[in-house]
Design an enzyme around this catalytic site. Structure first.
Site, PDB file in Angstrom:
ATOM      1  N   ASN A   9      79.841  24.002  -0.408  1.00 26.79           N
ATOM      2  CA  ASN A   9      81.204  24.457  -0.140  1.00 26.79           C
ATOM      3  C   ASN A   9      82.271  24.294  -1.342  1.00 26.79           C
ATOM      4  O   ASN A   9      82.407  23.076  -1.775  1.00 26.79           O
ATOM      5  CB  ASN A   9      81.716  23.493   1.160  1.00 26.79           C
ATOM      6  CG  ASN A   9      82.971  24.036   1.615  1.00 26.79           C
ATOM      7  OD1 ASN A   9      83.838  24.279   0.706  1.00 26.79           O
ATOM      8  ND2 ASN A   9      83.028  24.244   2.721  1.00 26.79           N
ATOM      9  N   LYS A  12      85.218  22.044  -0.970  1.00 29.29           N
ATOM     10  CA  LYS A  12      84.945  20.636  -0.874  1.00 29.29           C
ATOM     11  C   LYS A  12      84.750  20.367  -2.464  1.00 29.29           C
ATOM     12  O   LYS A  12      85.293  19.107  -2.697  1.00 29.29           O
ATOM     13  CB  LYS A  12      83.855  20.261  -0.123  1.00 29.29           C
ATOM     14  CG  LYS A  12      83.921  20.432   1.259  1.00 29.29           C
ATOM     15  CD  LYS A  12      82.724  19.866   2.011  1.00 29.29           C
ATOM     16  CE  LYS A  12      82.451  20.082   3.539  1.00 29.29           C
ATOM     17  NZ  LYS A  12      80.915  19.786   3.916  1.00 29.29           N
ATOM     18  N   ASP A  70      80.059  15.795   5.975  1.00 27.13           N
ATOM     19  CA  ASP A  70      79.981  16.488   6.799  1.00 27.13           C
ATOM     20  C   ASP A  70      81.234  16.394   7.503  1.00 27.13           C
ATOM     21  O   ASP A  70      81.856  15.555   7.883  1.00 27.13           O
ATOM     22  CB  ASP A  70      78.919  16.217   7.699  1.00 27.13           C
ATOM     23  CG  ASP A  70      78.497  17.617   8.671  1.00 27.13           C
ATOM     24  OD1 ASP A  70      78.037  18.504   7.871  1.00 27.13           O
ATOM     25  OD2 ASP A  70      78.800  17.459   9.775  1.00 27.13           O
ATOM     26  N   SER A  71      81.990  17.764   7.706  1.00 28.35           N
ATOM     27  CA  SER A  71      83.215  17.840   8.091  1.00 28.35           C
ATOM     28  C   SER A  71      83.714  18.767   9.135  1.00 28.35           C
ATOM     29  O   SER A  71      82.582  19.722   9.470  1.00 28.35           O
ATOM     30  CB  SER A  71      84.322  17.867   7.004  1.00 28.35           C
ATOM     31  OG  SER A  71      84.063  18.781   6.090  1.00 28.35           O
ATOM     32  N   GLY A 153      89.056  26.858   4.517  1.00 27.86           N
ATOM     33  CA  GLY A 153      88.789  26.674   6.058  1.00 27.86           C
ATOM     34  C   GLY A 153      89.757  27.048   7.041  1.00 27.86           C
ATOM     35  O   GLY A 153      90.542  27.875   6.911  1.00 27.86           O
ATOM     36  N   TYR A 154      89.952  26.052   7.717  1.00 29.07           N
ATOM     37  CA  TYR A 154      91.226  26.053   8.857  1.00 29.07           C
ATOM     38  C   TYR A 154      92.456  25.605   8.466  1.00 29.07           C
ATOM     39  O   TYR A 154      93.458  25.664   9.156  1.00 29.07           O
ATOM     40  CB  TYR A 154      90.737  24.942   9.964  1.00 29.07           C
ATOM     41  CG  TYR A 154      89.449  25.649  10.615  1.00 29.07           C
ATOM     42  CD1 TYR A 154      89.426  26.713  11.567  1.00 29.07           C
ATOM     43  CD2 TYR A 154      88.219  25.040  10.362  1.00 29.07           C
ATOM     44  CE1 TYR A 154      88.253  26.806  12.305  1.00 29.07           C
ATOM     45  CE2 TYR A 154      86.933  25.347  10.817  1.00 29.07           C
ATOM     46  CZ  TYR A 154      87.105  26.614  11.763  1.00 29.07           C
ATOM     47  OH  TYR A 154      85.703  26.840  12.358  1.00 29.07           O
ATOM     48  N   HIS A 180      91.330  13.793   5.522  1.00 32.52           N
ATOM     49  CA  HIS A 180      90.449  13.073   6.165  1.00 32.52           C
ATOM     50  C   HIS A 180      89.334  12.821   5.014  1.00 32.52           C
ATOM     51  O   HIS A 180      88.883  11.796   5.024  1.00 32.52           O
ATOM     52  CB  HIS A 180      89.868  14.145   7.178  1.00 32.52           C
ATOM     53  CG  HIS A 180      89.417  15.445   6.788  1.00 32.52           C
ATOM     54  ND1 HIS A 180      90.474  16.227   6.331  1.00 32.52           N
ATOM     55  CD2 HIS A 180      88.383  16.379   6.815  1.00 32.52           C
ATOM     56  CE1 HIS A 180      90.093  17.300   5.908  1.00 32.52           C
ATOM     57  NE2 HIS A 180      88.764  17.648   6.417  1.00 32.52           N
TER      58      HIS A 180
HETATM   59  P1  ITT Z   1      78.045  21.882   2.949  1.00 32.30           P
HETATM   60  O1  ITT Z   1      77.333  21.546   4.340  1.00 32.30           O
HETATM   61  O2  ITT Z   1      77.033  22.450   1.956  1.00 32.30           O
HETATM   62  O3  ITT Z   1      78.927  20.560   2.552  1.00 32.30           O
HETATM   63  P2  ITT Z   1      79.765  23.503   4.783  1.00 32.30           P
HETATM   64  O4  ITT Z   1      80.834  24.375   4.736  1.00 32.30           O
HETATM   65  O5  ITT Z   1      78.435  23.921   5.784  1.00 32.30           O
HETATM   66  O6  ITT Z   1      79.239  22.931   3.340  1.00 32.30           O
HETATM   67  P3  ITT Z   1      80.224  21.244   7.066  1.00 32.30           P
HETATM   68  O7  ITT Z   1      79.042  21.857   7.711  1.00 32.30           O
HETATM   69  O8  ITT Z   1      80.598  19.982   6.719  1.00 32.30           O
HETATM   70  O9  ITT Z   1      80.300  22.295   5.296  1.00 32.30           O
HETATM   71  O10 ITT Z   1      81.313  22.133   7.711  1.00 32.30           O
HETATM   72  C1  ITT Z   1      82.702  21.862   7.317  1.00 32.30           C
HETATM   73  C2  ITT Z   1      83.345  22.973   7.836  1.00 32.30           C
HETATM   74  O11 ITT Z   1      84.808  22.417   8.489  1.00 32.30           O
HETATM   75  C3  ITT Z   1      84.039  24.027   6.545  1.00 32.30           C
HETATM   76  O12 ITT Z   1      83.083  25.164   6.597  1.00 32.30           O
HETATM   77  C4  ITT Z   1      85.424  24.193   7.016  1.00 32.30           C
HETATM   78  O13 ITT Z   1      85.373  25.328   7.920  1.00 32.30           O
HETATM   79  C5  ITT Z   1      85.708  23.104   7.953  1.00 32.30           C
HETATM   80  N1  ITT Z   1      86.396  21.997   7.333  1.00 32.30           N
HETATM   81  C6  ITT Z   1      86.076  20.806   6.572  1.00 32.30           C
HETATM   82  N2  ITT Z   1      87.066  20.084   5.882  1.00 32.30           N
HETATM   83  C7  ITT Z   1      88.059  21.106   5.759  1.00 32.30           C
HETATM   84  C8  ITT Z   1      89.254  20.877   5.100  1.00 32.30           C
HETATM   85  O14 ITT Z   1      89.725  19.994   4.464  1.00 32.30           O
HETATM   86  N3  ITT Z   1      90.055  22.085   5.342  1.00 32.30           N
HETATM   87  C9  ITT Z   1      89.900  23.051   6.055  1.00 32.30           C
HETATM   88  N4  ITT Z   1      88.680  23.224   6.676  1.00 32.30           N
HETATM   89  C10 ITT Z   1      87.708  22.144   6.538  1.00 32.30           C
END
Ligand code: ITT
Length: 196
Positions: A9, A12, A70-71, A153-154, A180
């Site tokens: 991501n 991130k 994971d978030s 993201g959001y 977070h």
């Molecule tokens: P990786 O698994 O490769 O790390 P991913 O995007 O699939 O990437 P996650 O499964 O942890 O990661 O999903 C996290 C989602 O939650 C991410 O795609 C965002 O939509 C949201 N998210 C997490 N942290 C965020 C933040 O700081 N600001 C905005 N959205 C966030």
């Protein structure tokens, strides 16, 4: 120190690099190329461990420090959605924008303009085949529209507690001060101090 991030991501990666200015932070794809990791656990912690352990195993270097994140965002008024499904809320392969507008649609369907929500981040560290996990949270409200284009993201629909603007409007330093991810990373740094 040299830290390999077990994430694909870009939002991130950008944040981790800013949060760890004195360390060498490398995305796993720079070493291993692009790779799909199946995240099939039912908690943030479970999925964070899967990601960090998968990359650690592929690197075959027990001295490497691998960190994953994971978030997601949780909205209690809509049955705690999307939670661990935040990255695929609008379906497999959905973009950040698709997921953002899906959450806005879900609020609009229920006539909700603004409601409490919180972000969760679980960071997993794998080093010498040992696994450590820490969590961080950020509370606030989500609104049924977007404002600003900072963050990812959001963020354009999330107003953190104590502010009137969304994270899309606030400077990234503000998010970094209490997000977070920042809070989880502060704890992760304490773990690293003890284990290294
Ligand atoms: P990786 O698994 O490769 O790390 P991913 O995007 O699939 O990437 P996650 O499964 O942890 O990661 O999903 C996290 C989602 O939650 C991410 O795609 C965002 O939509 C949201 N998210 C997490 N942290 C965020 C933040 O700081 N600001 C905005 N959205 C966030």
């Amino acid at each position: 120190m040299r830290i390999v991030l077990a994430t694909g991501n870009k939002g991130k990666i950008k944040e981790f690099k800013k949060l760890l200015p004195n360390d060498e932070v490398i995305a796993f794809s720079e070493i291993l190329g692009e790779m799909e990791i199946v995240e099939d656990a039912d908690t943030f912690k479970g999925n964070a461990i899967i990601k960090a352990q998968t990359i650690f195993d592929k690197l075959e270097d027990e001295n490497v420090i691998v960190i994953s994140d994971d978030s997601g965002i949780t909205v209690p008024a809509i049955n705690n959605e999307p939670g661990i499904y935040s990255a695929r809320y609008a379906g497999e392969g959905a973009s950040d924008k698709d997921n953002l507008y899906k959450l806005i649609d879900e609020l609009n369907k229920r006539g909700i303009e603004k409601t409490p929500a919180y972000y969760t981040a679980c960071i997993a560290i794998v080093h010498k085949n040992e696994t450590y996990t820490v969590h961080g949270w950020m509370h606030g409200n989500v609104i049924n529209k977007t404002s600003g284009d900072q963050g990812f993201g959001y963020d354009p629909m999330f107003i953190p507690h104590g502010f009137k603007e969304t994270l899309g409007e606030l400077p990234h330093e503000t998010k970094q001060a209490f997000s977070h991810r920042s809070q989880a990373l502060e704890l992760a740094k304490k773990v690293l101090k003890v284990i290294l």
